[in-house]
Design a protein around this motif. Structure first.
Motif, PDB file in Angstrom:
ATOM      1  N   SER A   1       0.816  -1.222   0.000  1.00 42.18           N
ATOM      2  CA  SER A   1       0.000   0.000   0.000  1.00 42.18           C
ATOM      3  C   SER A   1       0.846   1.266   0.000  1.00 42.18           C
ATOM      4  O   SER A   1       0.325   2.357  -0.235  1.00 42.18           O
ATOM      5  CB  SER A   1      -0.935   0.003   1.214  1.00 42.18           C
ATOM      6  N   ASP A   2       2.163   1.134   0.276  1.00 42.80           N
ATOM      7  CA  ASP A   2       3.016   2.314   0.396  1.00 42.80           C
ATOM      8  C   ASP A   2       3.968   2.486  -0.793  1.00 42.80           C
ATOM      9  O   ASP A   2       4.978   3.170  -0.686  1.00 42.80           O
ATOM     10  CB  ASP A   2       3.838   2.249   1.684  1.00 42.80           C
ATOM     11  N   MET A   3       3.649   1.890  -1.936  1.00 45.47           N
ATOM     12  CA  MET A   3       4.520   2.024  -3.104  1.00 45.47           C
ATOM     13  C   MET A   3       4.534   3.465  -3.609  1.00 45.47           C
ATOM     14  O   MET A   3       3.501   4.146  -3.607  1.00 45.47           O
ATOM     15  CB  MET A   3       4.056   1.106  -4.236  1.00 45.47           C
ATOM     16  N   GLN A   4       5.713   3.914  -4.044  1.00 40.82           N
ATOM     17  CA  GLN A   4       5.848   5.257  -4.588  1.00 40.82           C
ATOM     18  C   GLN A   4       6.631   5.230  -5.884  1.00 40.82           C
ATOM     19  O   GLN A   4       7.430   4.330  -6.137  1.00 40.82           O
ATOM     20  CB  GLN A   4       6.540   6.177  -3.588  1.00 40.82           C
ATOM     21  N   GLN A   5       6.386   6.240  -6.696  1.00 42.26           N
ATOM     22  CA  GLN A   5       7.137   6.423  -7.940  1.00 42.26           C
ATOM     23  C   GLN A   5       7.256   7.922  -8.188  1.00 42.26           C
ATOM     24  O   GLN A   5       6.253   8.635  -8.171  1.00 42.26           O
ATOM     25  CB  GLN A   5       6.434   5.726  -9.105  1.00 42.26           C
ATOM     26  N   HIS A   6       8.487   8.376  -8.388  1.00 43.94           N
ATOM     27  CA  HIS A   6       8.754   9.806  -8.588  1.00 43.94           C
ATOM     28  C   HIS A   6       8.179  10.638  -7.447  1.00 43.94           C
ATOM     29  O   HIS A   6       7.649  11.741  -7.659  1.00 43.94           O
ATOM     30  CB  HIS A   6       8.184  10.288  -9.933  1.00 43.94           C
ATOM     31  N   GLY A   7       8.257  10.097  -6.232  1.00 41.09           N
ATOM     32  CA  GLY A   7       7.825  10.840  -5.060  1.00 41.09           C
ATOM     33  C   GLY A   7       6.333  10.839  -4.809  1.00 41.09           C
ATOM     34  O   GLY A   7       5.867  11.462  -3.847  1.00 41.09           O
ATOM     35  N   GLU A   8       5.563  10.134  -5.634  1.00 41.41           N
ATOM     36  CA  GLU A   8       4.115  10.094  -5.464  1.00 41.41           C
ATOM     37  C   GLU A   8       3.673   8.675  -5.141  1.00 41.41           C
ATOM     38  O   GLU A   8       4.197   7.708  -5.686  1.00 41.41           O
ATOM     39  CB  GLU A   8       3.398  10.588  -6.722  1.00 41.41           C
ATOM     40  N   ARG A   9       2.721   8.566  -4.235  1.00 38.67           N
ATOM     41  CA  ARG A   9       2.209   7.244  -3.862  1.00 38.67           C
ATOM     42  C   ARG A   9       1.405   6.651  -5.019  1.00 38.67           C
ATOM     43  O   ARG A   9       0.583   7.334  -5.643  1.00 38.67           O
ATOM     44  CB  ARG A   9       1.351   7.348  -2.615  1.00 38.67           C
ATOM     45  N   LEU A  10       1.645   5.391  -5.300  1.00 43.79           N
ATOM     46  CA  LEU A  10       0.910   4.692  -6.351  1.00 43.79           C
ATOM     47  C   LEU A  10      -0.384   4.125  -5.787  1.00 43.79           C
ATOM     48  O   LEU A  10      -0.445   3.675  -4.643  1.00 43.79           O
ATOM     49  CB  LEU A  10       1.764   3.566  -6.940  1.00 43.79           C
ATOM     50  N   LYS A  11      -1.407   4.132  -6.609  1.00 43.59           N
ATOM     51  CA  LYS A  11      -2.717   3.657  -6.171  1.00 43.59           C
ATOM     52  C   LYS A  11      -2.791   2.128  -6.219  1.00 43.59           C
ATOM     53  O   LYS A  11      -2.236   1.491  -7.099  1.00 43.59           O
ATOM     54  CB  LYS A  11      -3.809   4.243  -7.069  1.00 43.59           C
ATOM     55  N   VAL A  12      -3.458   1.584  -5.222  1.00 47.77           N
ATOM     56  CA  VAL A  12      -3.815   0.177  -5.199  1.00 47.77           C
ATOM     57  C   VAL A  12      -5.331   0.124  -4.974  1.00 47.77           C
ATOM     58  O   VAL A  12      -5.819   0.684  -4.005  1.00 47.77           O
ATOM     59  CB  VAL A  12      -3.072  -0.591  -4.085  1.00 47.77           C
ATOM     60  N   PRO A  13      -6.110  -0.484  -5.885  1.00 47.18           N
ATOM     61  CA  PRO A  13      -5.656  -1.360  -6.959  1.00 47.18           C
ATOM     62  C   PRO A  13      -4.942  -0.630  -8.094  1.00 47.18           C
ATOM     63  O   PRO A  13      -5.139   0.562  -8.301  1.00 47.18           O
ATOM     64  CB  PRO A  13      -6.960  -1.992  -7.462  1.00 47.18           C
ATOM     65  N   HIS A  14      -4.092  -1.375  -8.768  1.00 45.68           N
ATOM     66  CA  HIS A  14      -3.471  -0.938 -10.015  1.00 45.68           C
ATOM     67  C   HIS A  14      -4.569  -0.957 -11.066  1.00 45.68           C
ATOM     68  O   HIS A  14      -5.071  -2.009 -11.450  1.00 45.68           O
ATOM     69  CB  HIS A  14      -2.340  -1.909 -10.366  1.00 45.68           C
ATOM     70  N   MET A  15      -4.960   0.232 -11.523  1.00 47.98           N
ATOM     71  CA  MET A  15      -6.102   0.341 -12.422  1.00 47.98           C
ATOM     72  C   MET A  15      -5.745   1.224 -13.610  1.00 47.98           C
ATOM     73  O   MET A  15      -5.221   2.325 -13.441  1.00 47.98           O
ATOM     74  CB  MET A  15      -7.306   0.937 -11.672  1.00 47.98           C
ATOM     75  N   GLY A  16      -6.010   0.720 -14.805  1.00 48.59           N
ATOM     76  CA  GLY A  16      -5.765   1.494 -16.014  1.00 48.59           C
ATOM     77  C   GLY A  16      -4.814   0.775 -16.955  1.00 48.59           C
ATOM     78  O   GLY A  16      -4.591  -0.432 -16.861  1.00 48.59           O
ATOM     79  N   TRP A  17      -4.221   1.547 -17.855  1.00 51.86           N
ATOM     80  CA  TRP A  17      -3.382   1.003 -18.908  1.00 51.86           C
ATOM     81  C   TRP A  17      -1.931   0.903 -18.448  1.00 51.86           C
ATOM     82  O   TRP A  17      -1.443   1.789 -17.750  1.00 51.86           O
ATOM     83  CB  TRP A  17      -3.460   1.872 -20.153  1.00 51.86           C
ATOM     84  N   ASN A  18      -1.276  -0.185 -18.851  1.00 47.21           N
ATOM     85  CA  ASN A  18       0.140  -0.320 -18.549  1.00 47.21           C
ATOM     86  C   ASN A  18       0.810  -1.113 -19.667  1.00 47.21           C
ATOM     87  O   ASN A  18       0.177  -1.882 -20.375  1.00 47.21           O
ATOM     88  CB  ASN A  18       0.364  -1.017 -17.211  1.00 47.21           C
ATOM     89  N   HIS A  19       2.122  -0.888 -19.795  1.00 45.38           N
ATOM     90  CA  HIS A  19       2.897  -1.539 -20.848  1.00 45.38           C
ATOM     91  C   HIS A  19       3.292  -2.950 -20.422  1.00 45.38           C
ATOM     92  O   HIS A  19       3.797  -3.152 -19.317  1.00 45.38           O
ATOM     93  CB  HIS A  19       4.158  -0.727 -21.150  1.00 45.38           C
ATOM     94  N   VAL A  20       3.067  -3.915 -21.297  1.00 47.77           N
ATOM     95  CA  VAL A  20       3.415  -5.306 -21.025  1.00 47.77           C
ATOM     96  C   VAL A  20       4.654  -5.677 -21.829  1.00 47.77           C
ATOM     97  O   VAL A  20       4.655  -5.619 -23.066  1.00 47.77           O
ATOM     98  CB  VAL A  20       2.253  -6.251 -21.381  1.00 47.77           C
ATOM     99  N   ALA A  21       5.720  -6.050 -21.110  1.00 49.68           N
ATOM    100  CA  ALA A  21       6.946  -6.515 -21.754  1.00 49.68           C
ATOM    101  C   ALA A  21       6.824  -8.013 -22.019  1.00 49.68           C
ATOM    102  O   ALA A  21       6.484  -8.784 -21.116  1.00 49.68           O
ATOM    103  CB  ALA A  21       8.156  -6.237 -20.863  1.00 49.68           C
TER     104      ALA A  21
END
Length: 212
Positions: A113-133
């Protein structure tokens, strides 16, 4: 030739069926009849919501056995979607630990629940578009560029036990989620191909043509 969407009361059954009907002249049925599932040319295992509910409904509708039978059939193409991917793993840490179908040996883990990226907390659930490698090549990736975007809605993610079972990954914060996994005639994705525009339809079309 028939494509069976397994109806155990969970998942976007009608959305998946309509997407398939758009792509093929084969009959697409939503069913919980074991003989219909057994006689289908290929099978979809959808899923949405809590793992406890999904596993519970699969058991309540007496479909656990036929799903296991389809997974064991190395010639029968089966596509798992969303929780349908998670259910194929060994266990989920949801609700203190839930046994899954154990077709693959992975674990289903919750995003912190405390994940961050570029200083901003990421939302859980992970919702929306994302790149699949694309981690390994596969027939279902045919015609789909690497790092294409797909649509996700999930709080839990798969951590596979075997690298050979991993076909696609997503980075969310410092987590690498295994969002496409499979073995033999089974392929399963965390994202929703039926909600992923042209590339999602391409993956479904590849599944319809796939001959393991």
């Amino acid at each position: 030739m028939t494509i069976a969407v397994i109806d155990y009361g969970m998942g976007n059954l009608h959305s998946v069926a309509k997407a398939l009907e758009h792509l093929t002249k084969e009959a697409v049925i939503i069913t919980r009849a074991p003989d219909d599932i057994r006689n289908a040319s290929r099978v979809i295992l959808p899923g949405q919501g809590a793992m406890r509910d999904c596993m519970g409904e699969l058991e309540r509708t007496e479909l656990t056995g036929i799903v296991q039978e389809m997974l064991d059939d190395a010639d029968k193409p089966l596509l798992g979607i969303c929780v349908g991917q998670q259910m194929l793993q060994q266990s989920s840490e949801e609700n203190g630990g839930i046994q899954c179908l154990s077709y693959l040996g992975g674990e289903v883990k919750r995003f912190p629940s405390d994940m961050q990226q570029h200083g901003e907390r990421l939302k859980v659930p992970h919702m929306g578009w994302n790149h699949v490698a694309q981690h390994h090549s596969h027939a279902l990736w045919e015609g789909i560029p690497d790092n294409e975007r797909f649509y996700f809605v999930h709080s839990y993610y798969v951590k596979a036990a075997n690298d050979a079972d991993v076909f696609g990954t997503v980075h969310y914060g410092d987590i690498t989620a295994h969002v496409a996994t499979g073995r033999d005639a089974t392929f399963a994705v965390q994202f929703h191909p039926e909600k992923s525009a042209a590339m999602g339809l391409k993956l479904l079309a590849n599944f319809i043509r796939w001959t393991p």
